[in-house]
Design a protein around this motif. Structure first.
Motif, PDB file in Angstrom:
ATOM      1  N   VAL A 133     -17.972 -33.305  34.127  1.00  0.00           N
ATOM      2  CA  VAL A 133     -17.029 -34.172  33.420  1.00  0.00           C
ATOM      3  C   VAL A 133     -17.140 -33.853  31.928  1.00  0.00           C
ATOM      4  N   TRP A 134     -16.108 -34.224  31.201  1.00  0.00           N
ATOM      5  CA  TRP A 134     -16.064 -34.004  29.756  1.00  0.00           C
ATOM      6  C   TRP A 134     -15.855 -35.362  29.085  1.00  0.00           C
ATOM      7  N   PRO A 135     -16.943 -36.099  28.788  1.00  0.00           N
ATOM      8  CA  PRO A 135     -16.771 -37.412  28.180  1.00  0.00           C
ATOM      9  C   PRO A 135     -16.006 -37.326  26.855  1.00  0.00           C
ATOM     10  N   GLY A 136     -15.123 -38.283  26.661  1.00  0.00           N
ATOM     11  CA  GLY A 136     -14.456 -38.454  25.377  1.00  0.00           C
ATOM     12  C   GLY A 136     -15.008 -39.687  24.703  1.00  0.00           C
ATOM     13  N   THR A 137     -15.139 -39.662  23.387  1.00  0.00           N
ATOM     14  CA  THR A 137     -15.618 -40.810  22.628  1.00  0.00           C
ATOM     15  C   THR A 137     -14.619 -41.113  21.519  1.00  0.00           C
ATOM     16  N   LEU A 138     -14.351 -42.396  21.332  1.00  0.00           N
ATOM     17  CA  LEU A 138     -13.431 -42.817  20.281  1.00  0.00           C
ATOM     18  C   LEU A 138     -14.040 -44.011  19.566  1.00  0.00           C
ATOM     19  N   SER A 139     -14.211 -43.911  18.259  1.00  0.00           N
ATOM     20  CA  SER A 139     -14.822 -44.973  17.471  1.00  0.00           C
ATOM     21  C   SER A 139     -13.748 -45.828  16.818  1.00  0.00           C
ATOM     22  N   GLY A 140     -14.019 -47.115  16.734  1.00  0.00           N
ATOM     23  CA  GLY A 140     -13.134 -48.032  16.050  1.00  0.00           C
ATOM     24  C   GLY A 140     -13.732 -48.468  14.727  1.00  0.00           C
ATOM     25  N   ASN A 141     -13.022 -49.251  13.996  1.00  0.00           N
ATOM     26  CA  ASN A 141     -13.445 -49.865  12.723  1.00  0.00           C
ATOM     27  C   ASN A 141     -14.126 -48.900  11.753  1.00  0.00           C
ATOM     28  N   GLY A 142     -13.708 -47.630  11.774  1.00  0.00           N
ATOM     29  CA  GLY A 142     -14.282 -46.651  10.850  1.00  0.00           C
ATOM     30  C   GLY A 142     -15.712 -46.275  11.150  1.00  0.00           C
ATOM     31  N   ALA A 143     -16.179 -46.561  12.365  1.00  0.00           N
ATOM     32  CA  ALA A 143     -17.579 -46.310  12.717  1.00  0.00           C
ATOM     33  C   ALA A 143     -17.822 -44.827  12.946  1.00  0.00           C
ATOM     34  N   ALA A 144     -19.113 -44.486  13.041  1.00  0.00           N
ATOM     35  CA  ALA A 144     -19.512 -43.098  13.237  1.00  0.00           C
ATOM     36  C   ALA A 144     -18.922 -42.540  14.526  1.00  0.00           C
ATOM     37  N   VAL A 145     -18.547 -41.258  14.493  1.00  0.00           N
ATOM     38  CA  VAL A 145     -18.055 -40.561  15.678  1.00  0.00           C
ATOM     39  C   VAL A 145     -19.258 -40.077  16.474  1.00  0.00           C
ATOM     40  N   LEU A 146     -19.358 -40.474  17.731  1.00  0.00           N
ATOM     41  CA  LEU A 146     -20.498 -40.110  18.567  1.00  0.00           C
ATOM     42  C   LEU A 146     -20.164 -38.875  19.396  1.00  0.00           C
ATOM     43  N   GLY A 147     -21.134 -37.994  19.517  1.00  0.00           N
ATOM     44  CA  GLY A 147     -20.954 -36.801  20.333  1.00  0.00           C
ATOM     45  C   GLY A 147     -19.847 -35.898  19.848  1.00  0.00           C
ATOM     46  N   GLY A 148     -19.519 -35.984  18.566  1.00  0.00           N
ATOM     47  CA  GLY A 148     -18.460 -35.151  18.018  1.00  0.00           C
ATOM     48  C   GLY A 148     -17.076 -35.498  18.524  1.00  0.00           C
ATOM     49  N   GLY A 149     -16.957 -36.585  19.284  1.00  0.00           N
ATOM     50  CA  GLY A 149     -15.670 -36.979  19.849  1.00  0.00           C
ATOM     51  C   GLY A 149     -15.490 -36.556  21.289  1.00  0.00           C
ATOM     52  N   GLY A 150     -16.290 -35.600  21.760  1.00  0.00           N
ATOM     53  CA  GLY A 150     -16.190 -35.160  23.144  1.00  0.00           C
ATOM     54  C   GLY A 150     -17.118 -33.998  23.410  1.00  0.00           C
ATOM     55  N   PHE A 151     -17.543 -33.848  24.669  1.00  0.00           N
ATOM     56  CA  PHE A 151     -18.512 -32.815  25.017  1.00  0.00           C
ATOM     57  C   PHE A 151     -18.475 -32.588  26.525  1.00  0.00           C
ATOM     58  N   GLU A 152     -19.137 -31.539  26.955  1.00  0.00           N
ATOM     59  CA  GLU A 152     -19.180 -31.178  28.378  1.00  0.00           C
ATOM     60  C   GLU A 152     -20.483 -31.646  29.001  1.00  0.00           C
ATOM     61  N   MET A 153     -20.397 -32.187  30.219  1.00  0.00           N
ATOM     62  CA  MET A 153     -21.584 -32.600  30.968  1.00  0.00           C
ATOM     63  C   MET A 153     -21.511 -32.056  32.392  1.00  0.00           C
ATOM     64  N   PRO A 154     -22.283 -31.037  32.716  1.00  0.00           N
ATOM     65  CA  PRO A 154     -22.353 -30.586  34.111  1.00  0.00           C
ATOM     66  C   PRO A 154     -22.904 -31.686  35.011  1.00  0.00           C
ATOM     67  N   ALA A 155     -22.737 -31.499  36.304  1.00  0.00           N
ATOM     68  CA  ALA A 155     -23.247 -32.481  37.268  1.00  0.00           C
ATOM     69  C   ALA A 155     -24.745 -32.667  37.103  1.00  0.00           C
ATOM     70  N   ASN A 156     -25.200 -33.923  37.285  1.00  0.00           N
ATOM     71  CA  ASN A 156     -26.622 -34.261  37.288  1.00  0.00           C
ATOM     72  C   ASN A 156     -27.328 -33.923  35.983  1.00  0.00           C
ATOM     73  N   THR A 157     -26.670 -34.208  34.876  1.00  0.00           N
ATOM     74  CA  THR A 157     -27.295 -34.044  33.567  1.00  0.00           C
ATOM     75  C   THR A 157     -27.219 -35.352  32.796  1.00  0.00           C
ATOM     76  N   VAL A 158     -28.043 -35.433  31.761  1.00  0.00           N
ATOM     77  CA  VAL A 158     -28.161 -36.644  30.950  1.00  0.00           C
ATOM     78  C   VAL A 158     -28.158 -36.243  29.481  1.00  0.00           C
ATOM     79  N   VAL A 159     -27.489 -37.026  28.644  1.00  0.00           N
ATOM     80  CA  VAL A 159     -27.504 -36.780  27.208  1.00  0.00           C
ATOM     81  C   VAL A 159     -27.466 -38.131  26.504  1.00  0.00           C
ATOM     82  N   ALA A 160     -28.078 -38.226  25.327  1.00  0.00           N
ATOM     83  CA  ALA A 160     -28.162 -39.504  24.615  1.00  0.00           C
ATOM     84  C   ALA A 160     -27.733 -39.330  23.163  1.00  0.00           C
TER      85      ALA A 160
END
Length: 263
Positions: free
Chosen positions: A39-66
């Motif tokens: 999956v390729w998680p997308g992240t969207l920040s509101g209220n001018g907050a910090a952008v997490l994960g650069g806005g989006g990234f790739e996650m192969p099956a059975n992986t973890v990222v924080a």
């Protein structure tokens, strides 16, 4: 972006539980891809907050990222599926959740997409608010679990419980709401608002309040499949979770079950 093997999530959550954050400290969002596919998680920040994960990234099956988020952060996460991105500039497309053809999102994902939504408290005594929403439709299951001292100790009126959707809604999606993939398989289930429009389904116009916009047979289908997720715009009472500011959060894609620790 580096990812971790699945078993590392256990150690990570133990560390969270032993320490936990404070309202003014950085908070941790841990993503766990339990799907059998990338999956390729997308992240969207509101209220001018910090952008997490650069806005989006790739996650192969059975992986973890924080990622760490500052106190007061507000925004949403969703999983994109069936993506193809070029290596030069990250441009491409996704079967679901596409955010304008780029790996790193600066806008919300195309519906239907299952959303995990957060508003984190800033100071001690504040609350975190979080939910999983099918108001914009469904593409894959998503679960959210609170962790750390703030979640364990709680406070009066807190509901640091599990939010999410374990069921495969695509498998029970009515024909009129289905979104088909390249091979004809169902890759998403649209909301009735997206499919048909209208005040009744979109809670707009004369039906733009909790007293005038209630569940429909389509939102009830979502609610039956996913009792711990929003099924329509005013489905607050059974869907919004609150926790003392300072908690950390685990977001699981394709959760197999509701975690016993989630409450």
């Amino acid at each position: 972006m580096a990812t971790q093997p699945l078993n590392s999530v256990i150690l990570h959550l133990l560390l969270l539980a032993s320490g936990g954050g404070t309202a003014s400290a950085a908070r941790v969002f841990t993503f766990n891809n339990s799907c059998s596919h990338t999956v390729w998680p997308g992240t969207l920040s509101g209220n001018g907050a910090a952008v997490l994960g650069g806005g989006g990234f790739e996650m192969p099956a059975n992986t973890v990222v924080a990622f760490q988020a500052p106190a007061g952060w507000s925004g949403r996460f969703w999983a994109r599926t069936g993506c193809i991105f070029g290596t030069a500039n990250g441009s491409g497309s996704c079967a679901t959740g596409d955010c304008g053809g780029t790996l790193k999102c600066s806008a919300g994902g195309k519906t239907p997409a299952t959303l995990a939504e957060f508003t984190l408290g800033r100071t001690e005594g504040d609350k975190d608010f979080y939910d999983v929403s099918l108001v914009d439709g469904y593409n894959i299951g998503v679960g959210v679990t609170a962790a750390g001292k703030a979640a364990e100790e709680g406070a009066a009126g807190d509901n640091c419980g599990y939010a999410g959707c374990v069921s495969d809604v695509n498998g029970r999606c009515p024909a009129e709401l289905r979104v088909a993939g390249a091979s004809g398989e169902t890759v998403g289930c649209r909301s009735a608002c997206e499919a048909f429009g209208g005040d009744q389904y979109c809670c707009t116009g004369p039906r733009s309040s909790p007293g005038t916009c209630g569940p429909t047979r389509y939102s009830q289908l979502f609610k039956t499949a996913c009792p711990a997720a929003y099924s329509y715009a005013y489905d607050d009472s059974s869907s919004t979770r609150t926790c003392a500011a300072g908690a950390d959060y685990l977001i699981t894609f394709c959760p197999a079950s509701i975690s016993p620790a989630a409450g």
